[in-house]
Design a protein around this motif. Sequence first.
Motif, PDB file in Angstrom:
ATOM      1  N   LEU A   1       3.837  10.704  -8.836  1.00 58.04           N
ATOM      2  CA  LEU A   1       3.116  11.184 -10.017  1.00 58.04           C
ATOM      3  C   LEU A   1       2.610  12.597  -9.789  1.00 58.04           C
ATOM      4  O   LEU A   1       2.719  13.469 -10.663  1.00 58.04           O
ATOM      5  CB  LEU A   1       1.948  10.244 -10.321  1.00 58.04           C
ATOM      6  CG  LEU A   1       0.994  10.720 -11.401  1.00 58.04           C
ATOM      7  CD1 LEU A   1       1.658  10.666 -12.753  1.00 58.04           C
ATOM      8  CD2 LEU A   1      -0.265   9.882 -11.423  1.00 58.04           C
ATOM      9  N   GLY A   2       2.088  12.835  -8.557  1.00 61.66           N
ATOM     10  CA  GLY A   2       1.580  14.164  -8.233  1.00 61.66           C
ATOM     11  C   GLY A   2       2.685  15.200  -8.291  1.00 61.66           C
ATOM     12  O   GLY A   2       2.488  16.304  -8.807  1.00 61.66           O
TER      13      GLY A   2
ATOM     14  N   THR B   1      -4.398  18.589 -10.080  1.00 61.26           N
ATOM     15  CA  THR B   1      -3.362  17.605  -9.757  1.00 61.26           C
ATOM     16  C   THR B   1      -3.847  16.640  -8.682  1.00 61.26           C
ATOM     17  O   THR B   1      -3.696  15.419  -8.796  1.00 61.26           O
ATOM     18  CB  THR B   1      -2.100  18.326  -9.267  1.00 61.26           C
ATOM     19  OG1 THR B   1      -1.806  19.372 -10.166  1.00 61.26           O
ATOM     20  CG2 THR B   1      -0.941  17.383  -9.170  1.00 61.26           C
TER      21      THR B   1
ATOM     22  N   LYS C   1       2.293   1.795  -3.384  1.00 63.80           N
ATOM     23  CA  LYS C   1       1.353   2.411  -4.313  1.00 63.80           C
ATOM     24  C   LYS C   1       1.176   3.886  -4.002  1.00 63.80           C
ATOM     25  O   LYS C   1       1.117   4.729  -4.903  1.00 63.80           O
ATOM     26  CB  LYS C   1       0.011   1.690  -4.246  1.00 63.80           C
ATOM     27  CG  LYS C   1       0.032   0.374  -4.986  1.00 63.80           C
ATOM     28  CD  LYS C   1      -1.243  -0.378  -4.772  1.00 63.80           C
ATOM     29  CE  LYS C   1      -1.249  -1.669  -5.566  1.00 63.80           C
ATOM     30  NZ  LYS C   1      -2.391  -2.516  -5.226  1.00 63.80           N
ATOM     31  N   LEU C   2       1.096   4.200  -2.686  1.00 57.81           N
ATOM     32  CA  LEU C   2       0.948   5.600  -2.285  1.00 57.81           C
ATOM     33  C   LEU C   2       2.148   6.405  -2.778  1.00 57.81           C
ATOM     34  O   LEU C   2       1.997   7.512  -3.306  1.00 57.81           O
ATOM     35  CB  LEU C   2       0.825   5.675  -0.766  1.00 57.81           C
ATOM     36  CG  LEU C   2       0.338   7.003  -0.212  1.00 57.81           C
ATOM     37  CD1 LEU C   2      -1.094   7.243  -0.627  1.00 57.81           C
ATOM     38  CD2 LEU C   2       0.445   7.031   1.293  1.00 57.81           C
TER      39      LEU C   2
ATOM     40  N   ILE D   1      -5.821   2.076  -8.305  1.00 58.47           N
ATOM     41  CA  ILE D   1      -4.850   1.028  -8.014  1.00 58.47           C
ATOM     42  C   ILE D   1      -4.972   0.476  -6.605  1.00 58.47           C
ATOM     43  O   ILE D   1      -4.427  -0.591  -6.352  1.00 58.47           O
ATOM     44  CB  ILE D   1      -3.399   1.476  -8.297  1.00 58.47           C
ATOM     45  CG1 ILE D   1      -3.008   2.661  -7.445  1.00 58.47           C
ATOM     46  CG2 ILE D   1      -3.184   1.756  -9.752  1.00 58.47           C
ATOM     47  CD1 ILE D   1      -1.583   3.092  -7.684  1.00 58.47           C
TER      48      ILE D   1
ATOM     49  N   LYS E   1       0.838  -1.200   0.000  1.00 51.72           N
ATOM     50  CA  LYS E   1       0.000   0.000   0.000  1.00 51.72           C
ATOM     51  C   LYS E   1       0.873   1.251   0.000  1.00 51.72           C
ATOM     52  O   LYS E   1       0.622   2.201  -0.737  1.00 51.72           O
ATOM     53  CB  LYS E   1      -0.915  -0.014   1.225  1.00 51.72           C
ATOM     54  CG  LYS E   1      -2.165   0.790   1.029  1.00 51.72           C
ATOM     55  CD  LYS E   1      -3.227   0.402   2.034  1.00 51.72           C
ATOM     56  CE  LYS E   1      -4.547   1.039   1.666  1.00 51.72           C
ATOM     57  NZ  LYS E   1      -5.611   0.711   2.606  1.00 51.72           N
TER      58      LYS E   1
ATOM     59  N   CYS F   1      -4.454  12.577  -9.140  1.00 53.86           N
ATOM     60  CA  CYS F   1      -3.741  11.583  -8.339  1.00 53.86           C
ATOM     61  C   CYS F   1      -4.711  10.779  -7.482  1.00 53.86           C
ATOM     62  O   CYS F   1      -4.532   9.570  -7.296  1.00 53.86           O
ATOM     63  CB  CYS F   1      -2.712  12.265  -7.471  1.00 53.86           C
ATOM     64  SG  CYS F   1      -1.441  13.017  -8.447  1.00 53.86           S
TER      65      CYS F   1
ATOM     66  N   TYR G   1      -5.027   6.830  -7.556  1.00 52.06           N
ATOM     67  CA  TYR G   1      -4.881   6.098  -6.297  1.00 52.06           C
ATOM     68  C   TYR G   1      -6.074   5.170  -6.079  1.00 52.06           C
ATOM     69  O   TYR G   1      -5.926   4.009  -5.703  1.00 52.06           O
ATOM     70  CB  TYR G   1      -4.757   7.107  -5.154  1.00 52.06           C
ATOM     71  CG  TYR G   1      -4.648   6.483  -3.790  1.00 52.06           C
ATOM     72  CD1 TYR G   1      -3.439   5.933  -3.372  1.00 52.06           C
ATOM     73  CD2 TYR G   1      -5.730   6.438  -2.932  1.00 52.06           C
ATOM     74  CE1 TYR G   1      -3.326   5.342  -2.137  1.00 52.06           C
ATOM     75  CE2 TYR G   1      -5.625   5.844  -1.694  1.00 52.06           C
ATOM     76  CZ  TYR G   1      -4.422   5.302  -1.301  1.00 52.06           C
ATOM     77  OH  TYR G   1      -4.320   4.708  -0.073  1.00 52.06           O
TER      78      TYR G   1
ATOM     79  N   LEU H   1       4.007   5.759  -5.350  1.00 54.12           N
ATOM     80  CA  LEU H   1       3.869   5.940  -6.794  1.00 54.12           C
ATOM     81  C   LEU H   1       2.993   7.138  -7.106  1.00 54.12           C
ATOM     82  O   LEU H   1       3.340   8.013  -7.904  1.00 54.12           O
ATOM     83  CB  LEU H   1       3.230   4.697  -7.419  1.00 54.12           C
ATOM     84  CG  LEU H   1       4.129   3.580  -7.916  1.00 54.12           C
ATOM     85  CD1 LEU H   1       3.292   2.501  -8.552  1.00 54.12           C
ATOM     86  CD2 LEU H   1       5.094   4.136  -8.936  1.00 54.12           C
ATOM     87  N   VAL H   2       1.813   7.166  -6.430  1.00 55.29           N
ATOM     88  CA  VAL H   2       0.856   8.225  -6.733  1.00 55.29           C
ATOM     89  C   VAL H   2       1.411   9.576  -6.330  1.00 55.29           C
ATOM     90  O   VAL H   2       1.285  10.558  -7.082  1.00 55.29           O
ATOM     91  CB  VAL H   2      -0.478   7.945  -6.021  1.00 55.29           C
ATOM     92  CG1 VAL H   2      -1.397   9.130  -6.147  1.00 55.29           C
ATOM     93  CG2 VAL H   2      -1.132   6.725  -6.607  1.00 55.29           C
TER      94      VAL H   2
ATOM     95  N   PHE I   1       5.403  15.059 -10.109  1.00 50.33           N
ATOM     96  CA  PHE I   1       5.668  15.279 -11.529  1.00 50.33           C
ATOM     97  C   PHE I   1       4.691  16.290 -12.114  1.00 50.33           C
ATOM     98  O   PHE I   1       5.075  17.268 -12.742  1.00 50.33           O
ATOM     99  CB  PHE I   1       5.491  13.956 -12.288  1.00 50.33           C
ATOM    100  CG  PHE I   1       6.763  13.235 -12.562  1.00 50.33           C
ATOM    101  CD1 PHE I   1       7.705  13.789 -13.399  1.00 50.33           C
ATOM    102  CD2 PHE I   1       7.011  12.003 -11.995  1.00 50.33           C
ATOM    103  CE1 PHE I   1       8.877  13.119 -13.668  1.00 50.33           C
ATOM    104  CE2 PHE I   1       8.183  11.334 -12.256  1.00 50.33           C
ATOM    105  CZ  PHE I   1       9.118  11.886 -13.082  1.00 50.33           C
ATOM    106  N   LEU I   2       3.402  16.009 -11.868  1.00 47.65           N
ATOM    107  CA  LEU I   2       2.362  16.866 -12.441  1.00 47.65           C
ATOM    108  C   LEU I   2       2.513  18.290 -11.927  1.00 47.65           C
ATOM    109  O   LEU I   2       2.375  19.254 -12.686  1.00 47.65           O
ATOM    110  CB  LEU I   2       0.996  16.327 -12.055  1.00 47.65           C
ATOM    111  CG  LEU I   2       0.364  15.353 -13.018  1.00 47.65           C
ATOM    112  CD1 LEU I   2      -0.903  14.802 -12.438  1.00 47.65           C
ATOM    113  CD2 LEU I   2       0.061  16.055 -14.320  1.00 47.65           C
ATOM    114  N   PHE I   3       2.820  18.392 -10.630  1.00 50.33           N
ATOM    115  CA  PHE I   3       2.899  19.729 -10.037  1.00 50.33           C
ATOM    116  C   PHE I   3       4.060  20.504 -10.654  1.00 50.33           C
ATOM    117  O   PHE I   3       3.902  21.675 -11.028  1.00 50.33           O
ATOM    118  CB  PHE I   3       3.067  19.595  -8.524  1.00 50.33           C
ATOM    119  CG  PHE I   3       2.860  20.880  -7.814  1.00 50.33           C
ATOM    120  CD1 PHE I   3       1.569  21.391  -7.649  1.00 50.33           C
ATOM    121  CD2 PHE I   3       3.930  21.604  -7.333  1.00 50.33           C
ATOM    122  CE1 PHE I   3       1.376  22.591  -7.022  1.00 50.33           C
ATOM    123  CE2 PHE I   3       3.730  22.809  -6.705  1.00 50.33           C
ATOM    124  CZ  PHE I   3       2.457  23.304  -6.544  1.00 50.33           C
ATOM    125  N   VAL I   4       5.196  19.826 -10.793  1.00 42.61           N
ATOM    126  CA  VAL I   4       6.354  20.479 -11.420  1.00 42.61           C
ATOM    127  C   VAL I   4       5.990  20.921 -12.834  1.00 42.61           C
ATOM    128  O   VAL I   4       6.270  22.042 -13.256  1.00 42.61           O
ATOM    129  CB  VAL I   4       7.549  19.507 -11.444  1.00 42.61           C
ATOM    130  CG1 VAL I   4       8.659  20.050 -12.320  1.00 42.61           C
ATOM    131  CG2 VAL I   4       8.046  19.268 -10.044  1.00 42.61           C
TER     132      VAL I   4
END
Lengths: 80, 234, 111, 489
Positions: free
Chosen positions: B14-15, C9, B7-8, C20, B4, C13, C17, B10-11, B17-20
């Motif tokens: 990703l966040g 964003t 996975k957290l 998955i 878990k 996410c 989340y 990972l997310v 990345f998106l924010f940058v």
Amino acid sequence: MDMIVTLLMIFLLVTAFFMVFTKQTANAVIAFPIFGSILVVLFVIFQAPSVAMAEAVITAGLATGFFVITFNKTKDSRKE
Amino acid sequence: MVKKLYKLGLVVSLGMFLFVLFSDIHNLDRTSKNYLSEHYISEGVQETGAINLVTSVLYDYRAFDTLGEATVLLTAATILAFLVPVTKADMLGTTFTIIVYQATKYLIPFIAVLGVYVIMFGHLSPGGGFVGGVVMALIPILLSLTYGIDFSEYKLTPNTKKVVEDIGAIGFILLGLLAVLTGNNFLANGQAGFPLGNAGELISAGLIPYLNVMIGIKVGAGLAIIFNSLMKEQ
Amino acid sequence: MELPFVVVTILFCLGIYTIITQKNLIKIVLGFTIVESSLILIFVLVSYQPGGTAPILDKAYHLVVDPIPQALALTSIVIGGSVTAVMLALVIKIQKRYRTLNVDKLRKLKG
Amino acid sequence: MQAAIWLIILPLLTAFFIGISKVFYSYKLLFPLVTGSAILYLYLLISVIDHSYPPKVYSVGDWGLLGINIMVDPFSGLLLLMIALLFLPVIVFSLKYITFHTHNYFILTYIMTAGIAGMVLTADLFNLYVFLEVSSLSSCALVALKKTNKAIEGTFKYLVMSTLGSFFILLATILTYDLTGTLNMAEISVAFQDIPFQIKSILMAFFIFGYAIKIGLIPLHAWLPDSYEESPIPYNVLSSGLVMKSAVYALIRVLYILFGFDFLDETGMLQIGVVWGVVTFLIAHLLAFQQSNVIRLLAYSSIAQIAYITIGLFVGTERGLIGGNFHILNHAIMKGTLFFVIAIFHYSLTAVDIKDLKGLGFRFPLLSFTFVVASLAIVGLPPFNGFISKWLIVEAALDAGFIYAAFSILVGTFLSLTYYLKVIVTLYTKTDKTIEMKEPGLALKLPTIFLGSLCIVFGIAPSLPLSLIDKIPTFLLDHEEYISILLGG
């Protein structure tokens, strides 16, 4: 205007988090049209009336119907 | 637990990345004007005859996308139509009071008028084929919800809906081919010499209102099929 | 324009989340709709300019928002709606076959 | 160039007319409609492929750069050639093989073909996304056609994964529009030169992640064998031959045209691509070795072959591109043959497990020989077509300095030889069991033997397809030429 947008954005986030983290699926399904409606208002504020109409009719309207039907059909394994 | 957290992580990454990405895009100073949308805004009404620029993009400049999107909807309707069993449905086994039945009966003409209005005025006001089609689809959906699915399918059999949907899709392509007949490219409107009329009138914008009608009946029939199939799903 | 992008964003996410990690199939489909809504919000934000008017030119306006992303957003809404409908039909089918909505209890297909 | 647009419209029109004919005429009109349209489609495809060099642009709706353009160049010509080789055999085969939901099967097959043709032809980023959705949703539908438990579950898995991929592609598309203000690939490519490096690399990562799911590179491959297992087998021919390949096509198109070769070199994406490919095929071969179901075995083999293609396309030299593209074509033919043979076994005696195939080599001598030919070709033994394309990839990898990739391809060849030999040996093991079976007709045998003979023909005379493929690298390695044609037309 900024005030309204900020408020709506916060509501949007709250609804989304409620949808995801609530224990009962029924709550999530019923929160979904609220989420859609907030989006509709936001789209109108952001000057996109066509998108707002489509969102209102398809996402907040029909898709909710789809979810309710699915929820109704799968009631015998709801307790898990 | 480790899974878990993984996975957290990972997310969250990703966040980040998106924010940058968003902040980079925001900090980018864009001096050059966006010529495509400038052109659409300044010339769109003359070139397509539609006041609603979203419609003119959707049904004229980028009408090919609309064909693809209508195909996606038809595919979804086809999938749901073969997923359902032949047996009869059990859905929301509720009986309503007489008020609901009567109200539905009187509501249907108004919904039909609203749907036709939204479709026909798609090039003048917000709306258009997709939204209007959904409004039209509400008629069979309301019938199924209140009077039951048997009655709804007796009034409008699935085969009828399927034929209407296919006719809508074929009509869209045939309207596009009209331009080919006059020696122009597929889906050409103003260039192929169809009269654009005065912008702002109901009969204007060349082929756009007819394309709207085709998409409207296609979407209406398709969504009615999807909804009824979901209700019949065992 | 800072806040909306932060919200987008977070929504994106959150949706990923949900997809998955959640166990309930209906919740997973809800996650898809959340992601899709966030994408449509991006479309609308891209088209928006402060002080612009909606792209319906019944009069001459001096600043009009960009119509292209709005048209693309309409396309994505319809595609997303179709995909959602298909997914929900499959969810009902799976529930009727396996009598469960829990992803972990489905037959483990060997990866 | 009017024919190019017909490549997309004709399958759509056919699909819609099948829908109408189902209601009014039931089965009467199905056969003439389906075969007539497929033959007409073949004619159109050939005439478009014939004119694919020099590239031509067709503007939908006469809008020029304001609207959507479709473009035919040698790279799309190659994919169209694959449709031409596979589509009519699959249709002929399916008319005999498919006995359930026949109309829906053909409607969805035609829509899928239209989607793939649209993806291949379009030169517009959002249009690419729309047609990607068309092809992947109809592909999902075909997986669910049998409605067995495994099929439904496989479909759900497939739909979830492919929609997840689509989201990332859509996100990257929107942001690309936001940055450049246009959706035309050539204009984006020109405008991208002013965009900072960091933004471009993140966008590229989103595109690659989205398409990697659709291609099925490890670790994003889990949906692929599941979706293959219970789907109608003629669909698998199209799926491994066209659906996966069209995703590869779109990825390569986006990377090489939008971002340009220099950018790929700068970010190190070429090295990452090669390493990813090596890891993918090694793991896929090992997983394929454990399978007892032939279809799952072939699915894992597909993943491995796609990895070879990825290596060829990411090596970044002209040789590599030629090898990779030739392998795209060869894999479609070889895998098509293998799936057809398995489909006939399934039709005759419902055999899909390896142990059920025992002794069939003596019962179906010609078909088993075709199977052996195709599997030896896919392993990469001379004198078949797979050998030549693999050899080109190995050579290109050695030239570009990827010694480990070239070495691993040789290792992978031995790995794949082991599991294909397992199947072949089982085929030619004698049993005393007598089995009830249906005799496959000519309609089933003819497409199989046609594709099987292509394996030998392209192996002996590789110059036939290579005359088309040789023209591809000029338009990918140097995107200026593609851009100038698209902007000028």
